[in-house]
Structure formats: C-alpha cells, structure tokens
Design a protein around this motif. Structure first.
Motif, PDB file in Angstrom:
ATOM      1  N   HIS A  71       0.927   9.882  10.998  1.00  0.00           N
ATOM      2  CA  HIS A  71       0.480   9.221   9.773  1.00  0.00           C
ATOM      3  C   HIS A  71      -0.969   8.754   9.938  1.00  0.00           C
ATOM      4  CE1 HIS A  71       0.233   6.298   6.511  1.00  0.00           C
ATOM      5  NE2 HIS A  71       1.245   6.956   5.959  1.00  0.00           N
ATOM      6  N   PRO A  72      -1.798   8.858   8.886  1.00  0.00           N
ATOM      7  CA  PRO A  72      -3.201   8.444   8.988  1.00  0.00           C
ATOM      8  C   PRO A  72      -3.387   7.025   9.521  1.00  0.00           C
ATOM      9  CG  PRO A  72      -2.849   9.626   6.936  1.00  0.00           C
ATOM     10  CD  PRO A  72      -1.486   9.454   7.552  1.00  0.00           C
ATOM     11  N   ALA A  73      -2.492   6.129   9.133  1.00  0.00           N
ATOM     12  CA  ALA A  73      -2.637   4.734   9.574  1.00  0.00           C
ATOM     13  C   ALA A  73      -2.449   4.587  11.075  1.00  0.00           C
ATOM     14  CB  ALA A  73      -1.640   3.847   8.840  1.00  0.00           C
ATOM     15  N   SER A  74      -1.760   5.542  11.682  1.00  0.00           N
ATOM     16  CA  SER A  74      -1.512   5.469  13.123  1.00  0.00           C
ATOM     17  C   SER A  74      -2.708   5.936  13.941  1.00  0.00           C
ATOM     18  CB  SER A  74      -0.285   6.323  13.487  1.00  0.00           C
ATOM     19  OG  SER A  74       0.869   5.866  12.810  1.00  0.00           O
ATOM     20  N   LYS A  75      -3.674   6.560  13.279  1.00  0.00           N
ATOM     21  CA  LYS A  75      -4.802   7.146  13.995  1.00  0.00           C
ATOM     22  C   LYS A  75      -6.138   6.480  13.629  1.00  0.00           C
ATOM     23  CE  LYS A  75      -2.522  11.655  14.314  1.00  0.00           C
ATOM     24  NZ  LYS A  75      -2.629  13.104  14.081  1.00  0.00           N
ATOM     25  N   MET A  76      -6.087   5.213  13.240  1.00  0.00           N
ATOM     26  CA  MET A  76      -7.277   4.532  12.754  1.00  0.00           C
ATOM     27  C   MET A  76      -7.936   3.625  13.800  1.00  0.00           C
ATOM     28  SD  MET A  76      -6.097   3.364   8.947  1.00  0.00           S
ATOM     29  CE  MET A  76      -7.643   2.522   8.710  1.00  0.00           C
ATOM     30  N   LEU A  97       0.830  -1.206   0.000  1.00  0.00           N
ATOM     31  CA  LEU A  97       0.000   0.000   0.000  1.00  0.00           C
ATOM     32  C   LEU A  97       0.863   1.252   0.000  1.00  0.00           C
ATOM     33  CD1 LEU A  97      -2.770  -0.955   2.601  1.00  0.00           C
ATOM     34  CD2 LEU A  97      -2.849  -1.133   0.108  1.00  0.00           C
ATOM     35  N   PRO A  98       0.416   2.291  -0.709  1.00  0.00           N
ATOM     36  CA  PRO A  98       1.140   3.566  -0.691  1.00  0.00           C
ATOM     37  C   PRO A  98       1.121   4.171   0.715  1.00  0.00           C
ATOM     38  CG  PRO A  98      -0.463   3.480  -2.485  1.00  0.00           C
ATOM     39  CD  PRO A  98      -0.746   2.319  -1.604  1.00  0.00           C
ATOM     40  N   ASP A  99       2.042   5.130   0.946  1.00  0.00           N
ATOM     41  CA  ASP A  99       2.115   5.731   2.277  1.00  0.00           C
ATOM     42  C   ASP A  99       1.352   7.046   2.379  1.00  0.00           C
ATOM     43  OD1 ASP A  99       3.631   7.355   0.718  1.00  0.00           O
ATOM     44  OD2 ASP A  99       5.470   7.188   1.904  1.00  0.00           O
ATOM     45  N   ASP A 100       0.589   7.376   1.322  1.00  0.00           N
ATOM     46  CA  ASP A 100      -0.073   8.684   1.321  1.00  0.00           C
ATOM     47  C   ASP A 100      -1.598   8.570   1.203  1.00  0.00           C
ATOM     48  OD1 ASP A 100      -0.103   7.675  -1.222  1.00  0.00           O
ATOM     49  OD2 ASP A 100       0.490   9.536  -2.225  1.00  0.00           O
ATOM     50  N   LEU A 101      -2.163   7.472   1.679  1.00  0.00           N
ATOM     51  CA  LEU A 101      -3.615   7.323   1.619  1.00  0.00           C
ATOM     52  C   LEU A 101      -4.281   7.970   2.828  1.00  0.00           C
ATOM     53  CD1 LEU A 101      -3.999   3.593   0.462  1.00  0.00           C
ATOM     54  CD2 LEU A 101      -3.680   5.652  -0.925  1.00  0.00           C
ATOM     55  N   THR A 102      -5.567   8.188   2.704  1.00  0.00           N
ATOM     56  CA  THR A 102      -6.343   8.702   3.841  1.00  0.00           C
ATOM     57  C   THR A 102      -6.739   7.528   4.743  1.00  0.00           C
ATOM     58  OG1 THR A 102      -8.463   8.446   2.716  1.00  0.00           O
ATOM     59  CG2 THR A 102      -7.266  10.524   2.361  1.00  0.00           C
ATOM     60  N   GLN A 103      -7.259   7.863   5.925  1.00  0.00           N
ATOM     61  CA  GLN A 103      -7.732   6.809   6.821  1.00  0.00           C
ATOM     62  C   GLN A 103      -8.821   5.974   6.145  1.00  0.00           C
ATOM     63  OE1 GLN A 103      -8.903   8.217  10.674  1.00  0.00           O
ATOM     64  NE2 GLN A 103      -7.053   9.445  10.971  1.00  0.00           N
ATOM     65  N   GLU A 104      -9.731   6.629   5.460  1.00  0.00           N
ATOM     66  CA  GLU A 104     -10.822   5.921   4.810  1.00  0.00           C
ATOM     67  C   GLU A 104     -10.301   4.975   3.741  1.00  0.00           C
ATOM     68  OE1 GLU A 104     -10.715   9.131   5.365  1.00  0.00           O
ATOM     69  OE2 GLU A 104     -12.298   9.358   6.881  1.00  0.00           O
ATOM     70  N   GLN A 105      -9.299   5.424   2.993  1.00  0.00           N
ATOM     71  CA  GLN A 105      -8.739   4.571   1.948  1.00  0.00           C
ATOM     72  C   GLN A 105      -8.009   3.364   2.538  1.00  0.00           C
ATOM     73  OE1 GLN A 105      -6.491   7.656  -0.074  1.00  0.00           O
ATOM     74  NE2 GLN A 105      -7.979   7.721  -1.762  1.00  0.00           N
ATOM     75  N   ARG A 125      -8.960  -8.597  13.560  1.00  0.00           N
ATOM     76  CA  ARG A 125      -8.016  -8.709  12.447  1.00  0.00           C
ATOM     77  C   ARG A 125      -7.718  -7.343  11.840  1.00  0.00           C
ATOM     78  NH1 ARG A 125     -10.368 -14.263   9.549  1.00  0.00           N
ATOM     79  NH2 ARG A 125      -9.562 -15.706  11.142  1.00  0.00           N
ATOM     80  N   LEU A 126      -8.721  -6.479  11.790  1.00  0.00           N
ATOM     81  CA  LEU A 126      -8.477  -5.119  11.308  1.00  0.00           C
ATOM     82  C   LEU A 126      -7.542  -4.372  12.250  1.00  0.00           C
ATOM     83  CD1 LEU A 126     -12.077  -4.077  10.138  1.00  0.00           C
ATOM     84  CD2 LEU A 126     -10.084  -4.458   8.669  1.00  0.00           C
ATOM     85  N   LYS A 127      -7.709  -4.580  13.538  1.00  0.00           N
ATOM     86  CA  LYS A 127      -6.827  -3.933  14.518  1.00  0.00           C
ATOM     87  C   LYS A 127      -5.387  -4.415  14.350  1.00  0.00           C
ATOM     88  CE  LYS A 127      -8.511  -4.008  18.742  1.00  0.00           C
ATOM     89  NZ  LYS A 127      -9.308  -4.504  19.904  1.00  0.00           N
TER      90      LYS A 127
END
Length: 458
Positions: A399-404, A96-104, A382-384
């Motif tokens: 980073h967005p992934a860190s705040k999901m 996965l790219p490193d510039d996606l949004t949380q939703e993506q 599993r998502l967690k």
C-alpha cells in the motif's frame, strides 16, 4: 503442560495446511467470479477531494521562491504546534480513502500536522546582515536622530597694535601661524569662517570712524588649506579695535542649519570703538544656536584683560592671556587635545555600537535557525507517527501509505537543512559585516588621533 500446548499448536498448523490444499479449485472459481464481476461493474468514484493548500506571502522579495521555501510558507496544519492531539489526528486519518497516492497522503498529513514557519521565514528571507554605525563625528551630538553640524568662527584683530613685536615675530605673524594650525584640526564635516575687524584705515583719529566700522568675512567654507592660507595672507594690521562689531557681524558667517558654534576672538587689546562687546557676546549666546565665545588675548594690559574676561564670561567661554607665541601655541595645543579626546570617544563609541549590532544580528540569525530546526524535527516525527498509523490501518506492505517513510524523512530533512544553511549564512554575514564596520572605526579614529597628536607636538 507446555508440551501439550506445543502439540496443540502443531496440530492446528497441520490441519490448517491440509485444509488449504483441499480448496484451491474453489478459490480459483471464486476469483474468477470476482474478476468477472469487477469487469462487468462500472468504476465507483471515491469522491475524494484534495485539500486546498494556502501559502503565506512575503513582500519585497524580487525572486521566485524555491520549492522548499514554498513548503515553509505553507499555512500550518490544524493540529500543528501546541494544537497537536494524537487522538484527533488518528480520527482524521481514519477518514482518508484507501486508494490515494503517496503524494496525496502526504498532503493530507500536512493539512493536519504542518508546522508554522512563516515568522522565521519572514526573518530569514528579508534578513539584513549589514552592520552600519552612524556615530556623529567630533563636535556633534552622539546618538542624535539627525546629523548635527558645527561651525568654527575665528575673529582676528587687525588693529595697528598687532604690528608690535612678540619675540622674533610680530603679534600678527604669531597669531596667524597659530590660527592656521588650529584650523587644520577642525573636523572635516565642520565649517570654518575667518573674519577680520579694524583692518581699514589707520589708528589715527581721522580714520577712527572708517576703521571702527570695518569688519569683513574673508573665508567661510569647509577647511581648504590653500584657500584658507590665501585668505589669512590678506589680514594686515591697520586701525582700531571694534570687537563688539565683529561679534555682531559674525552672525552673518554662521551657515543655515548649524547646531553648534564656537567663536574664537584673537585680540591684543580692549574695545576702542565705543562698542559693548560684553553685550554683543551675550546676545550671540542667547540666539537659537548653541554658541561659545572664547577670547585669546595677545600681550594685553590689565585693563584689556579685565574687559576680555568679561566678554568671554558673557559668551560662556574662557579668556586666555598669552604674552608670547609659545603661550599662544600652548593654548592651541589644549584645543588639539580636546579634539583628540573627541576622536577617541568617537572611535570607542563606533566600536561598541558595531559590536552590539553584530551580536544582535548573530543572535537573531541563530535563534531563528534553532526555532526552524526544532519545528522541522517535531513536524517530521509527527508525520512519521501518522504514517505508522496509516501503515497499520491498511496492513498491506504494497500500500502507498506503507512506503512513505523515506518521503517523509526527505521532506523533513529538506526543511531542516534550509534552516541550517540559511541561518548560518545570515550569521556569518553579520559577523563579517560587523567586524568590517568595527575595523573602519578603528582605522579612521586612529588616523585622526595620530594627525592631531602630530600637530600638537609640532
């Protein structure tokens, strides 16, 4: 040794700190060059293409699905359920790219890990919590795929001998009273007919031909007390006794599509018109319709008893001899008891089936709810884990992934809550509807049983 290692760590820290203080200007120049370079370069597109999301469809739903329902109808992820492989999931996350949004990022994770809820949704969205029991009422076959119909045919002897006294009433008066009481106990969905025979002419030889050819239907419908009584009042004792003719003619009184027929012949003597009532009874029974011929003899002599017994035997029924109104009513009471027994069986069968259907629907609602809960919990965990992997991969607090984490928890909890609320509602409605149907059978059954008991004890 520990003191030496400790001093070594302190020394490294001091040297590192000094080095940091000596290079701020260089860092600033480097930053300026980097900024300048970014400003002059054209933006580079990442080439990211989001996955196309597919959803299951449920037919016969006349409303819009809620957002959580749509998510529950999402096609399962490629590593959902038993296909889960943590290593392969992590490999996919690495791409996965490193510039996606949380939703993506969530969409990508669901593409990998979304559980399959569509069978449970099919059950809950179209859940039928109604409990409807269709037990055939008395005189009809239970558990039949089509409703059976019953017909009661009463044949009344109107020969002149019915004028004779039996106690303080004539035979005809006593017979009429008992016939009326019996007719009132016939199940509401059954039909009843009244046919008189030997009612024309007189008992003289000159009127024999006329009287022996007389048989007339006076009533044929569901029981209506007023109309039935009016028809019964027309019966007057007059002529001869053509029992065979009455048995042959009763076929005309049986409604179409009737399954069961019970024929009651009321007579005070033998066939006097040269007919063959035994043959007529046998032919009636041999017809396609299930028929039973019962004979009620009123003040019958020995010869008459013998003949009427033969007629009843040919008709798969029984002959009952009565020499008084009391005997006649006692016989009818036995019939009431049979009807009472059938109503009791009907009530108990209805109660049992209502309970069984209710329990089946309760279990379906409960098991569906529990299955969805388990899947939602598994999906969330599993998502967690996938989010933790991305968080470690990017190692950036902002980073967005860190705040999901909260987003994932809320997403999973919404599915779990839907399963609980919808499953519990289906369970409660099944209980309420099952109890209502159970009570209906109890109330109607008790009412009919009590009515029959009252009539039997009069």
């Amino acid at each position: 040794m520990r003191k030496l290692l400790y001093g070594f760590v302190i020394l490294i820290f001091i040297l590192t700190a000094c080095s940091s203080k000596e290079k701020p200007a260089e860092k600033s120049k480097s930053t300026e060059k980097q900024t300048e370079s970014i400003a002059t370069e054209k933006p580079i597109e990442s080439g990211y293409k989001p996955k196309e999301v597919e959803y299951y469809d449920i037919e016969n739903v006349d409303r819009e699905f809620t957002d959580v329902e749509k998510e529950l109808l999402r096609h399962p992820g490629i590593y959902s359920g038993d296909q889960y492989d943590e290593g392969k999931v992590n490999e996919a996350l690495e791409q996965l790219p490193d510039d996606l949004t949380q939703e993506q990022y969530l969409e990508e994770m669901l593409y990998l890990l979304a559980e399959d809820f569509h069978e449970e949704m099919q059950t809950l969205v179209n859940f039928d919590s109604s409990v409807e029991v269709n037990v055939d009422r008395p005189d009809e076959t239970v558990n039949s795929p089509t409703l059976k119909t019953a017909h009661y045919a009463i044949l009344i002897d109107a020969s002149g001998s019915m004028k004779a006294m039996s106690g303080n009433k004539t035979r005809m008066e006593a017979a009429k009273a008992a016939v009326k009481e019996f007719a009132e106990q016939v199940p509401e969905n059954a039909t009843i007919s009244m046919r008189v025979y030997g009612h024309e002419g007189t008992g003289s030889d000159t009127d024999k031909k006329l009287s022996c050819s007389s048989s007339e239907n006076l009533y044929n419908d569901h029981f209506n007390q007023k109309e039935f009584q009016q028809s019964l009042d027309k019966v007057k004792p007059a002529g001869w006794t053509p029992i065979a003719l009455a048995l042959e003619s009763v076929k005309e009184d049986i409604p179409e599509n009737t399954d069961d027929v019970v024929v009651y012949v009321v007579s005070d003597g033998i066939e006097t018109c040269d007919g063959d009532p035994v043959k007529a009874a046998k032919e009636l029974v041999d017809a396609d319709i299930q028929t039973v011929v019962n004979i009620i003899g009123f003040d019958v002599d020995d010869a008459g008893q013998t003949l009427l017994k033969e007629v009843a035997s040919a008709g798969n029924g029984e002959f009952t001899y009565v020499n008084s109104e009391r005997d006649f009513k006692n016989y009818m009471k036995v019939q009431y008891e049979e009807i009472q027994k059938k109503w009791m069986e009907w009530k108990e069968t209805g109660k049992s089936e209502a309970y069984e259907i209710k329990e089946q629907k309760k279990e379906l609602a409960y098991s569906t709810k529990e299955s969805m809960k388990a899947k939602s919990i598994q999906e969330k965990e599993r998502l967690k884990m996938a989010q933790i992997y991305l968080k470690d991969r990017f190692a950036d607090y902002d980073h967005p992934a860190s705040k999901m984490f909260s987003m994932i928890v809320d997403y999973g909890d919404a599915k779990w809550r839907y399963a609980v609320d919808t499953g519990n509602q289906a369970w409660r409605e099944s209980v309420d509807n099952g109890n209502a149907e159970w009570n209906d059978y109890v109330d109607e059954g008790n009412k009919k049983i009590n009515e029959t008991i009252d009539k039997k004890n009069e």
